[in-house]
Design a protein around this motif. Sequence first.
Motif, short mmCIF file in Angstrom:
data_model
loop_
_atom_site.label_atom_id
_atom_site.label_comp_id
_atom_site.label_asym_id
_atom_site.label_seq_id
_atom_site.Cartn_x
_atom_site.Cartn_y
_atom_site.Cartn_z
N ALA A 136 38.59 33.77 36.49
CA ALA A 136 39.74 34.52 37.01
C ALA A 136 39.80 34.43 38.53
O ALA A 136 40.90 34.33 39.11
N MET A 137 38.65 34.43 39.19
CA MET A 137 38.65 34.28 40.64
C MET A 137 39.12 32.89 41.05
O MET A 137 39.84 32.75 42.05
N MET A 138 38.78 31.88 40.29
CA MET A 138 39.27 30.53 40.58
C MET A 138 40.79 30.47 40.44
O MET A 138 41.47 29.82 41.24
N VAL A 139 41.32 31.14 39.43
CA VAL A 139 42.77 31.18 39.26
C VAL A 139 43.42 31.89 40.44
O VAL A 139 44.48 31.47 40.95
N THR A 140 42.77 32.94 40.93
CA THR A 140 43.29 33.67 42.09
C THR A 140 43.35 32.74 43.31
O THR A 140 44.34 32.74 44.06
N ILE A 141 42.30 31.97 43.52
CA ILE A 141 42.29 31.02 44.64
C ILE A 141 43.39 29.98 44.47
O ILE A 141 44.09 29.63 45.43
N GLN A 142 43.57 29.50 43.25
CA GLN A 142 44.63 28.52 43.00
C GLN A 142 46.00 29.11 43.28
O GLN A 142 46.87 28.44 43.86
N ILE A 143 46.21 30.35 42.88
CA ILE A 143 47.51 31.00 43.14
C ILE A 143 47.77 31.08 44.63
O ILE A 143 48.87 30.78 45.12
N GLY A 144 46.75 31.48 45.41
CA GLY A 144 46.91 31.57 46.85
C GLY A 144 47.19 30.23 47.50
O GLY A 144 48.06 30.12 48.38
N LEU A 145 46.47 29.18 47.07
CA LEU A 145 46.69 27.85 47.63
C LEU A 145 48.07 27.32 47.27
O LEU A 145 48.80 26.79 48.12
N ALA A 146 48.44 27.45 45.98
CA ALA A 146 49.75 26.94 45.55
C ALA A 146 50.88 27.70 46.24
O ALA A 146 51.88 27.10 46.66
N GLN A 189 31.10 49.89 37.55
CA GLN A 189 30.16 48.90 38.08
C GLN A 189 30.78 47.50 38.10
O GLN A 189 30.52 46.71 39.01
N THR A 190 31.64 47.22 37.12
CA THR A 190 32.37 45.95 37.13
C THR A 190 33.39 45.94 38.26
O THR A 190 33.62 44.90 38.90
N VAL A 191 34.02 47.08 38.54
CA VAL A 191 34.94 47.19 39.67
C VAL A 191 34.22 46.84 40.96
O VAL A 191 34.75 46.10 41.81
N THR A 192 33.00 47.33 41.12
CA THR A 192 32.23 47.03 42.33
C THR A 192 31.93 45.54 42.44
O THR A 192 32.05 44.94 43.52
N LEU A 193 31.56 44.92 41.32
CA LEU A 193 31.26 43.49 41.36
C LEU A 193 32.51 42.69 41.74
O LEU A 193 32.44 41.76 42.56
N ILE A 194 33.65 43.03 41.14
CA ILE A 194 34.89 42.32 41.47
C ILE A 194 35.23 42.52 42.94
O ILE A 194 35.65 41.59 43.63
N LEU A 195 35.03 43.74 43.44
CA LEU A 195 35.29 44.01 44.84
C LEU A 195 34.40 43.16 45.74
O LEU A 195 34.87 42.60 46.75
N LEU A 196 33.13 43.03 45.40
CA LEU A 196 32.23 42.21 46.21
C LEU A 196 32.63 40.74 46.15
O LEU A 196 32.52 40.02 47.15
N MET A 197 33.11 40.29 45.01
CA MET A 197 33.59 38.91 44.90
C MET A 197 34.81 38.70 45.81
O MET A 197 34.90 37.69 46.53
N ILE A 198 35.74 39.66 45.79
CA ILE A 198 36.92 39.56 46.66
C ILE A 198 36.51 39.60 48.12
O ILE A 198 37.01 38.81 48.94
#
Length: 547
Positions: A355-365, A519-528
Amino acid sequence: MVAAVAALIALLAAAIWSVVDLGIDVTALVTGAQNAAAFVARMVPLDFPPGGETISLMAQTLSIVTVATVLSVVLGLPLALAAASITASHRWSRSASRSVIMVMRAIPDLVMALFFFRVFGLGALPGILAMGLHSIGMVGKLYADAIEDLDHGPMEALRTAGASRRQQIVSGILPLLLPQLIATALHRFDINLRGSVLLGYVGVGGLGMAMADALNTMDYQRGMALALIMLALCIVVEMISAATRTALLGRTPDRRRGLLGPLDRLADGWVTQPVATHEPQHVRSGRIRTAPPWDAERIRRTLAVTVTAVIIALAVLRSDVNPASLLTGLTHIDATLGLFWPPSAGGSWDVLVDAMMVTIQIGLAATLIGVVIALPVGSLAARNVAPNTATANIFRLIIVVVRALPELILAIILIVMMGLGPVPGAVALGLGSVGLLGKLIADSIEETDVRVQDALHATGAARVQVHVAATLRQVLPTLVAHVLYQLDVNIRSATLLGIVGAGGIGYYLLNASRVQQFQTVTLILLMILALVLLLEMLSAWIRRVVS
């Protein structure tokens, strides 16, 4: 320099690959265009709420945005003073302040709102805190940069005269910083107003929440009517803010003209000595004047301060912030923080990475789409390139309208027409990029040296040849900086568009919050946070090398 060029080429290749891999092609766009007629049929006739309800929703939205913006200025200015080298008391405080500013900028306001709802419960307070604290990232950075660029002579003179550090800042820095301070606050107010639409999806009241409720129930007639109201409100605020910022940072109007011109002429009779003389001024009673005369300029300042204070007071009252809820929530903040630690993927690490890779692709595109459209739009909006003034004004108006349109509204419309997935999200962010990029490109082109273009014109070069060989070549370093900034903005925005079905990490962020997997919210936040900081360092390095 070679490494920076290679990095830019790699980013371009990644953007092209993202467009292809996401499936953004002519077929998808044509299909969306064909579905546009069906969508329009579902949204007309527009169902506008009653006048009283509309005014109430607008007042609630403006109140929340106003209080949040004031909070960001109140907290951001001390941080900026501590972050600027000329006003920082210690090196460690400067580093700490800049770190706080960077972290606040990197944490999305949506994530903060989810946390504050858990701490303080429902109401306007979580939205105000989330929007205000997130705004510190931009406000603090711009204030710190403005302080660095100020003339430090007054402060040095005060230091030489024995003034304390506080006196140096109050008398030598703040008066010079005031125009930039107000202009940045107004700009941030525009951004927060558009961002309030997104926060409406997590329970922050006002137009955003009403629109979210309508669209979630597929009531497109009411939802699009509210979206149109929000668009009109954004355009009005954008025009007022732009005119105010221009007056503060640009032109100095003739004080004898305008509505307050008669006040200037009337004020001439209040003193017996000319204003320009170095002799003491006297009032009619014969006493020496110790305060500035009540000319139109002083009246303007007094009225501006009074009106601003009244607006802020009304916004605080209208936002219904409960101090008791604030104090109660603060006492439970430790327990709430414990729910978010330690970070955990909940067995979905591979899904989150994809999902993070898709987010990066959306930003680049989205950035690539924005650049392709913004280059001709921005060029035709520049008065020294457009064939005539009317053309420049038309394209300037297009840029203003696009800038005022929140990307979330555009994403929702495109999702209805094109279906769920990353394609409508990327197209929405790409079209939204035209507003900011088009304005920056137009402003940069108007600042170029026209003598180079005139020289090529004299040799018989065509208009397009002059534009490519002379104009764009001059603005190329600035253009690279603008594109990198837009890429940063788009990737931040792409992390959140998933809440309306536009793909990416945002969907999993909101879903984890709804099922209380904090705890998953925290992990996603750290990834962002890691992605944003990495991109920011890359952009800063490329801008420094290219410029």
